[in-house]
Design an enzyme around this catalytic site. Structure first.
Site, PDB file in Angstrom:
ATOM      1  N   GLY A 265      91.240  55.470   7.302  1.00 21.47           N
ATOM      2  CA  GLY A 265      91.710  54.123   7.022  1.00 21.47           C
ATOM      3  C   GLY A 265      92.013  53.968   5.550  1.00 21.47           C
ATOM      4  O   GLY A 265      92.272  54.946   4.841  1.00 21.47           O
ATOM      5  N   SER A 266      91.935  52.745   5.071  1.00 21.33           N
ATOM      6  CA  SER A 266      92.326  52.477   3.687  1.00 21.33           C
ATOM      7  C   SER A 266      91.243  52.929   2.709  1.00 21.33           C
ATOM      8  O   SER A 266      90.054  52.970   3.019  1.00 21.33           O
ATOM      9  CB  SER A 266      92.590  50.981   3.497  1.00 21.33           C
ATOM     10  OG  SER A 266      91.371  50.261   3.452  1.00 21.33           O
ATOM     11  N   THR A 267      91.688  53.238   1.501  1.00 25.05           N
ATOM     12  CA  THR A 267      90.765  53.621   0.437  1.00 25.05           C
ATOM     13  C   THR A 267      89.812  52.479   0.120  1.00 25.05           C
ATOM     14  O   THR A 267      88.610  52.698  -0.090  1.00 25.05           O
ATOM     15  CB  THR A 267      91.559  54.036  -0.817  1.00 25.05           C
ATOM     16  OG1 THR A 267      92.419  55.130  -0.484  1.00 25.05           O
ATOM     17  CG2 THR A 267      90.640  54.454  -1.948  1.00 25.05           C
ATOM     18  N   GLU A 293      89.055  60.089   5.479  1.00 33.20           N
ATOM     19  CA  GLU A 293      90.431  60.378   5.057  1.00 33.20           C
ATOM     20  C   GLU A 293      91.085  59.033   4.843  1.00 33.20           C
ATOM     21  O   GLU A 293      91.098  58.183   5.736  1.00 33.20           O
ATOM     22  CB  GLU A 293      91.151  61.208   6.125  1.00 33.20           C
ATOM     23  CG  GLU A 293      92.490  61.755   5.654  1.00 33.20           C
ATOM     24  CD  GLU A 293      93.646  60.867   6.057  1.00 33.20           C
ATOM     25  OE1 GLU A 293      94.278  60.299   5.139  1.00 33.20           O
ATOM     26  OE2 GLU A 293      93.903  60.722   7.254  1.00 33.20           O
ATOM     27  N   CYS A 327      99.669  58.469   6.612  1.00 37.82           N
ATOM     28  CA  CYS A 327      99.066  58.654   5.289  1.00 37.82           C
ATOM     29  C   CYS A 327      99.703  59.825   4.563  1.00 37.82           C
ATOM     30  O   CYS A 327      99.584  59.950   3.346  1.00 37.82           O
ATOM     31  CB  CYS A 327      97.563  58.838   5.413  1.00 37.82           C
ATOM     32  SG  CYS A 327      97.074  59.982   6.700  1.00 37.82           S
ATOM     33  N   GLU A 425     100.465  52.859  -2.746  1.00 35.76           N
ATOM     34  CA  GLU A 425     100.714  53.159  -1.337  1.00 35.76           C
ATOM     35  C   GLU A 425     101.331  51.937  -0.664  1.00 35.76           C
ATOM     36  O   GLU A 425     100.812  50.825  -0.767  1.00 35.76           O
ATOM     37  CB  GLU A 425      99.418  53.546  -0.631  1.00 35.76           C
ATOM     38  CG  GLU A 425      99.629  53.970   0.810  1.00 35.76           C
ATOM     39  CD  GLU A 425      98.338  54.367   1.513  1.00 35.76           C
ATOM     40  OE1 GLU A 425      98.359  55.354   2.263  1.00 35.76           O
ATOM     41  OE2 GLU A 425      97.317  53.673   1.324  1.00 35.76           O
TER      42      GLU A 425
END
Length: 543
Positions: A265-267, A293, A327, A425
């Protein structure tokens, strides 16, 4: 069960079906698309093998027609999360004590069910619910999922083969235990295969799972869960919990038997999870394994020696397949001026010719982005380019969310290598190009290395081998998956283990033994065959 050792042969990657006109798979998936388009189902939680209906519901809609409801799903809250944890822990001992080869056989059966019985069901659900065209669904929901289910048992067999050396009077061996507790799997919307693997990879190694799917992928993920049950996954081993993130994660992370997080998912979300886990560290039975990830700002660099046509194909496929919602999608390109002069007009022409629309019309290369927040975010970046004096839109730039969340494939050309769309991103069909002087190649490599906080994927296009080697060395830590004369997307299980470092995650390489190693807690056992009976040593004796 026999005590004999088992070795699983190297699998073959699942064949990608073409869905060309006249093929049986095209006819079958179109029939399934029609069936699901005309059906609205109700999706429960699955806890301890039982269906749970909470009355708190959400809707699954088609991204290309957001007024069309495919399913109503029930949402978990803290109470149901606690039930799922209890069910997992209740199932834990029997599952952990089951021989690994028996666990493997369940997932090998799941691969066959998906390959032969449920391929079109799960592909169609992924197309309609997640906005993928038939090819993108096939390589993800079918082939990659099947590959994970076949390759992970093979990788597990490699791990279980390794034993330490036994010398003299000692007999040494290893026990590959699961983690002491449960694993929390948090999966994204964009890959059905990733969602399946986040839950099943730790389970294969003997762990029990609380699985929270992305709300926009509940339809396909529910069918995956039902398939796993049919394959023989025991009740409570994997518990399916759609719902709001905080309603579930707060309960999970405060539980003393939380033992691991398997996340894509998202950072920002991964950061928040890590911080929350740190706050509870003193209450856990064991140090949790955090495997994640996250984001990417994936690059393509074109050296003056790059092949023009190969580069155009890689940019279009890498940036615009599945609307750039990968991603690994190509989102920034550094192109030598001599190459740009050759490809610009053709790249723009081909990009503008791309058909966009309903996933059920197989002529459409591009479909809708996943939901309204994604649409608004992507269009916000496009507006920044439109309003900038250092960037211009040379292809696309339009969006329409009146019926579906459609964003035209967009190319931005910028004179500023640090322009916002070169650094942040976007997660949409937007490619930003920076054109550099041919003589500035070495500096551009360093610029690429230092511009983004991410380190997921990237590629170099060059026919000059020395230029390839320069990129290979300079960009050593810029991408966990590095491609030479290829787009930066499309990693295949068993061929290109996937993952990146920096702000792109923990780089534990899904699709390899490295990921599975994170889900075991090995025990070393030494048996002394002739124990000593005197505590003294020879050096203590007098001269």
């Amino acid at each position: 069960m026999s005590d004999a050792g088992f070795h699983i042969p190297v699998p073959k990657n699942e064949e990608v079906l073409s869905y060309a006109p006249g093929t049986p798979e095209r006819k079958q998936v179109k029939a399934e698309l029609e069936r699901q388009s005309n059906t609205t189902i109700e999706i429960p939680l699955i806890i301890g093998g039982k269906e749970v209906y909470t009355g708190r519901t959400g809707k699954i809609v088609m991204p290309h027609d957001h007024g069309h409801v495919l399913a109503t799903y029930h949402k978990a809250g803290p109470e149901e999360t606690k039930m799922a944890i209890d069910a997992a822990l209740k199932a834990k001992n029997d599952w952990a004590n089951m021989p690994w080869v028996d666990r493997a056989s369940i997932f090998l059966k799941a691969a066959e069910l998906l390959s032969k019985k449920y391929r079109h069901l799960i592909n169609a659900a992924t197309m309609l619910g997640q906005g993928k065209n038939v090819y993108q669904a096939e390589i993800d929901a079918a082939c990659e999922s099947i590959d994970y289910l076949r390759y992970n048992p093979y990788f597990a067999s490699l791990i279980n083969q390794w034993e330490p050396v036994s010398v003299g009077d000692s007999f040494n061996r290893m026990e590959y235990r699961p983690l002491e507790g449960f694993v929390f799997a948090v999966s994204p919307f964009n890959f059905t295969a990733i969602a399946m693997n986040l839950a099943t990879a730790p389970a294969l190694m003997g762990n029990v799972i609380v699985w929270k799917p992305a709300s926009t992928a509940v339809l396909s993920n529910y069918y995956v869960m039902k398939l796993l049950q049919e394959a023989g996954v025991p009740d409570g081993v994997i518990n399916f919990l759609p719902g709001s993130g905080p309603d579930i994660s707060d309960t999970v992370f405060s539980h003393p038997y939380f033992a691991g997080l398997h996340f894509t998912g998202s950072t920002a979300t991964f950061d928040s999870f890590w911080q929350t886990v740190a706050q509870h560290m003193g209450s856990y039975k064991t140090y949790p394994r955090l495997v994640g990830e996250t984001g990417g700002k994936d690059f393509v660099i074109a050296h003056p020696s790059a092949d023009a046509d190969a580069l155009i194909t890689a940019l279009i496929r890498g940036a615009f397949e599945y609307q750039g919602q990968k991603c690994s999608a190509a989102s920034r390109a550094y192109i030598a001026k001599s190459v740009w002069d050759k490809i610009k007009a053709k790249l723009v022409e081909q990009t503008e010719s791309i058909l966009m629309g309903d996933v059920r019309d197989f002529r459409n290369f591009v479909n809708a982005v996943i939901d309204e927040p994604s649409f608004d975010k992507i269009m916000g970046y496009i507006e920044k380019a439109k309003n900038s004096n250092v960037a211009q839109i040379i292809a696309g730039g339009q969006g329409d969310k009146s019926k579906g969340y459609f964003v035209r494939p967009t190319i931005i050309e910028t004179q500023d290598p640090h322009f916002v769309t070169m650094q942040e991103e976007i997660f949409g069909p937007v490619l930003t190009v920076y054109v550099y002087e041919d003589s500035d190649y070495e500096n551009v490599l360093q610029l690429c290395n230092e511009t983004s906080p991410y380190g997921l994927t990237g590629s170099i296009f060059a026919n000059d081998r020395m230029a390839v080697e320069q990129a290979y060395e300079t960009l050593r830590f810029a991408a966990g998956n590095f491609y030479i004369n290829d787009k930066p997307t499309g990693a295949v299980v068993g061929q290109q283990p996937f993952g990146g470092a920096r702000r792109s995650g923990t780089n534990d390489k899904a699709g390899s033994p490295f990921n599975l190693m994170r889900w075991i807690s090995p025990r070393t056992i030494k048996e002394n065959l002739i124990p000593p009976t005197n505590w003294t040593y020879p050096f203590l004796q007098e001269e």
